[in-house]
Design an enzyme around this catalytic site. Structure first.
Site, short mmCIF file in Angstrom:
data_model
loop_
_atom_site.label_atom_id
_atom_site.label_comp_id
_atom_site.label_asym_id
_atom_site.label_seq_id
_atom_site.Cartn_x
_atom_site.Cartn_y
_atom_site.Cartn_z
N ASP A 1 -5.52 -6.15 10.35
CA ASP A 1 -6.88 -5.57 10.40
C ASP A 1 -7.97 -6.59 10.07
O ASP A 1 -9.07 -6.55 10.63
CB ASP A 1 -7.01 -4.33 9.49
CG ASP A 1 -6.51 -4.54 8.07
OD1 ASP A 1 -5.98 -5.63 7.78
OD2 ASP A 1 -6.64 -3.61 7.25
N LYS B 1 0.79 -1.23 0.00
CA LYS B 1 0.00 0.00 0.00
C LYS B 1 0.83 1.29 0.00
O LYS B 1 0.46 2.27 0.64
CB LYS B 1 -0.96 0.01 1.20
CG LYS B 1 -1.95 -1.14 1.19
CD LYS B 1 -2.82 -1.16 2.42
CE LYS B 1 -2.10 -1.69 3.63
NZ LYS B 1 -2.98 -2.03 4.75
#
Ligand code: GLC
Length: 443
Positions: free
Chosen positions: A193, A157
């Site tokens: 997450d 990311k």
């Protein structure tokens, strides 16, 4: 504008973005193959990382500090678990991570994190004098040997902070926390997450056995029998369960287009995270942007304008905005384009733009459905049980039709048994979930 030429372009484009039934079948088979290899520590695009925690029991209880690091924002939360499936976010602060810190050194990044925790504790009058257990949601691939250690395998990311890959992120965090004088804060649990989202989902619903993020990045985790995690040698516990973080963003056996290849080449992790680059918020807008730039170049759209659509200028939130314009004359799109200096667009051009965005987002939803189906059938080939899937992330929340297309595809793939699959939006999972993991770690 030559309509014929435009139509030909769009037809060719939709064909190349089509995921056929056969593609889906092939994806499913490859996905299972890669899962199996990943669990056995053989070369695979799926890392299959054991999380050293099982789904929640709903009895986890207490007050915890949670950190959520993994996208453009960094959050600090105080979570209260009531021990009966209820969780409350008592306080939350959001900090934007400056781009320079994402790409600087690890020490700078973790010092920023620690400074933000300090500010959070003071601002919310939580203070520094009492003992606090903290859970760390770190949404990148890490190798864990227990719940409180994690070695970063690689960044994703857009993060590139130096000196972190190969290091224990829990130690880096603890070192920075101590530097800022927070002696009483103890970092007790680390979770991805997706793992946090699954923990939160299962805290509320025991049938929840998959956690997914469709956000800046995309990934999923699920509940696995320890005996199936061949790379773990815990024979005594082989019939117990553990969450496995698939890191499905890196899956690479999917048909690609010229646009995917161009997008991939321009990233700082070429060849990696191929599925993520077709689905997630960091990239969807950019795929559409590459198509539009091509069309502008060939004078198939916005012919009379000097618009360029430079790299990064068309974000996924713009793609969402465009696809959600249901006004008769596509007035919202008109306004958006005017803001970019693209004036006097025709209705056909606006419709064309909307179509391009839909082609890109539809493919994302179909690939996602295939991946979901792969994980479910891995766990339960005949779909005998109910499966609740806890999902969070901006793409899931905001991309029009994303959820609807996924549900439609699941129905197509599993017919009447698709009823057994429930998708539940699990807000704040990455904060609440790590508090649950912290409760398990300290009980
Ligand atoms: C990226 C990360 C993964 C995370 C996902 C969603 O794919 O590698 O760990 O879960 O983004 O944030």
């Amino acid at each position: 504008m030559d309509n014929l030429e435009t139509n030909l372009f769009v037809d060719k484009l939709s064909a190349s973005f089509e995921i056929t039934k056969d593609d889906m079948k092939e994806m499913l088979a490859n996905f299972h193959d890669e899962m199996k290899r990943g669990l056995a520590d053989q070369a695979s695009s799926l890392k299959m990382l054991p999380a050293f925690v099982d789904i929640a029991t709903s009895k986890e209880k207490g007050k915890y500090i949670a950190l959520d690091l993994g996208g453009t924002n960094f959050r600090v939360l105080q979570i209260e678990l009531d021990g009966r499936g209820g969780a409350k976010v008592a306080h939350v602060s959001k900090f934007v991570i400056p781009k320079a810190l994402m790409r600087g050194t690890g020490v700078q990044l973790f010092n920023f994190v620690a400074k933000s925790i300090h500010k959070f504790l003071i601002d919310n009058k939580i203070g520094l004098n009492k003992k606090r257990n903290l859970g760390f949601t770190f949404s990148f691939p890490v190798n864990q040997t227990n719940i409180s250690t994690g070695i970063l395998i690689n960044w994703t990311k857009g993060f590139t902070a130096k000196g972190v890959v190969g290091s224990n992120v829990m130690k880096l965090l603890t070192d920075s926390i101590r530097k800022f004088g927070m002696e009483k804060v103890k970092v007790v649990a680390l979770a991805n997450d997706t793992v946090g989202t699954l923990a939160t989902g299962s805290y509320r619903d025991p049938r929840c056995d998959i956690g997914i993020i469709f956000g800046t990045g995309t990934n999923a985790c699920y509940r696995e029998r320890i005996g199936n995690i061949k790379k773990l040698d815990i024979k005594s516990k082989k019939n117990q369960h553990m969450i496995v973080n698939i890191e499905w963003g890196n899956f690479n056996k999917i048909p690609t287009t010229e646009y995917d290849l161009r997008l991939d080449k321009a990233t700082n992790n070429p060849g990696k995270q191929r599925m993520e680059k077709m689905i997630s918020g960091m990239y969807l807008g950019e795929i559409a942007r590459l198509i539009l730039a091509n069309m502008i170049k060939y004078k198939l759209i916005f012919k009379n304008s000097k618009a360029k659509f430079a790299k990064g200028e068309f974000k996924t939130r713009h793609l969402s905005f465009v696809t959600s314009d249901h006004t008769e004359q596509l007035d919202k799109i008109h306004g958006y384009l005017e803001g970019l200096g693209i004036l006097n667009t025709t209705f056909e051009e606006r419709e064309l733009l909307k179509n391009i965005c839909k082609i890109v987002s539809k493919r994302a939803a179909r690939i996602s459905a295939a991946a979901i189906s792969a994980v479910i059938t891995w766990m339960d080939p005949k779909l005998r049980s109910d499966h609740t899937i806890a999902i969070d992330g901006t793409v899931y929340k905001r991309l029009p039709d994303f959820r609807r297309i996924i549900l439609g595809e699941l129905k197509e793939l599993h017919k009447s048994k698709a009823k057994k699959i429930k998708l539940v939006h699990t807000k704040d999972g990455s904060g609440i979930g790590v508090a649950i993991a912290a409760a398990v770690a300290t009980s």
